[in-house]
Write an enzyme that holds these catalytic residues in place. Structure first.
Site, PDB file in Angstrom:
ATOM      1  CD  GLU A   1      -2.446   1.172   2.834  1.00 27.01           C
ATOM      2  OE1 GLU A   1      -3.506   1.783   2.948  1.00 27.01           O
ATOM      3  OE2 GLU A   1      -1.898   0.547   3.776  1.00 27.01           O
TER       4      GLU A   1
ATOM      5  CB  CYS B   1      -3.784  -1.539   4.946  1.00 23.96           C
ATOM      6  SG  CYS B   1      -2.765  -1.212   6.416  1.00 23.96           S
TER       7      CYS B   1
ATOM      8  CE  LYS C   1      -7.231   1.232   4.141  1.00 30.11           C
ATOM      9  NZ  LYS C   1      -6.027   1.874   4.735  1.00 30.11           N
TER      10      LYS C   1
END
Length: 265
Positions: free
Chosen positions: A41, A151, A113
């Site tokens: 990321e 993440c 995300k």
């Protein structure tokens, strides 16, 4: 059977250096036989804080950084998954975006995300716009389907369950898992848990120190760590196969036996 690799490094504020680092790691992994390379990321740009620098450094998906990633994928003939901060036209926030680059130099899949890192003293939502909830982004390499998440999404098991329900057998998980008390333990525990409960492979590529906790790893559908990196910059490689997934799901048919579905909140 597909050869995959996770690439671990700590990106900084020089996007040209970050792109060069990704190229070096992809080249290293490809030379060892990898067909898919997963980078962390924020591989494009990582500052000391989650602040307006992420906005000013952002680029569209046809900008120089992603164009460079597409060139790297084409140069080495592999798929490359990488995290970028994507500019959004007319918005003062950006997207924390994953791009899957294909060997033909095109974008195979994009994921933005969903769960923003507003935890452990951080406020990603101050400058990041959460992605829309859409059908999971997937791409296929040989006989295996890959899904993507980022993440902090790891802390929400329903994200991975939606991805496996969309047909994914391998999860590409780029991260910048910020170090801190118990954080490294959370990372290794949750990566293995997502693999075990979904009987799928998880390929988790974290940033190395100082940006991340390291410990990038590839975990099989029974939770076995096939390859891993400690704190060092580099790549780790493993073979993933549909046969191993079928074997794991025959032994542990949890997906068939479950009693609940995931619905949008």
């Amino acid at each position: 059977m597909v050869e995959i690799a996770v690439a671990q490094f700590c990106s900084g504020t020089d996007k040209h250096e970050n792109l060069a680092a990704v190229r070096n790691l992809v080249g290293e992994a490809a030379a060892r036989g990898a067909q898919v390379v997963i980078a962390p990321e924020y591989a494009m740009y990582t500052g000391a804080r989650v602040d307006e620098q992420l906005v000013t450094s952002a680029e569209p998906l046809d900008g120089p950084f992603v164009t460079g990633i597409l060139g790297i994928a084409s140069e080495f003939g592999v798929h490359v998954v990488v995290g970028v901060n994507e500019s959004l036209p007319g918005d003062d926030h950006v997207s924390n975006t994953l791009v899957a680059a294909a060997p033909d130099g095109t974008i195979a899949a994009v994921y933005r995300k969903i769960h923003l890192y507003d935890a452990f003293g951080y406020r990603e939502s101050d400058v990041i716009r959460a992605g829309e909830i859409t059908a999971p982004a997937t791409f296929t390499v040989d006989d295996l389907t890959f899904g993507m998440q980022t993440c902090y999404d790891l802390r929400f098991p329903e994200v991975t369950r939606r991805i496996v329900d969309a047909g994914a057998e391998v999860l590409a998980l780029p991260a910048q898992w910020v170090p801190g008390p118990l954080k490294e333990d959370h990372w290794t525990t949750l990566v293995r848990a997502r693999a075990i409960e979904n009987t799928m492979y998880v390929a988790a590529a974290d940033q190395s120190a100082r940006g991340g906790s390291g410990n990038s790893m590839i975990v099989d559908p029974m939770g076995v760590v096939l390859a891993s990196l400690g704190e060092q910059v580099g790549t780790a490689r493993a073979e993933v196969s549909a046969a191993r997934i079928a074997e794991a799901r025959a032994k542990n048919p949890a997906l068939d036996l479950r009693r609940f579905d995931v619905v949008e909140r």
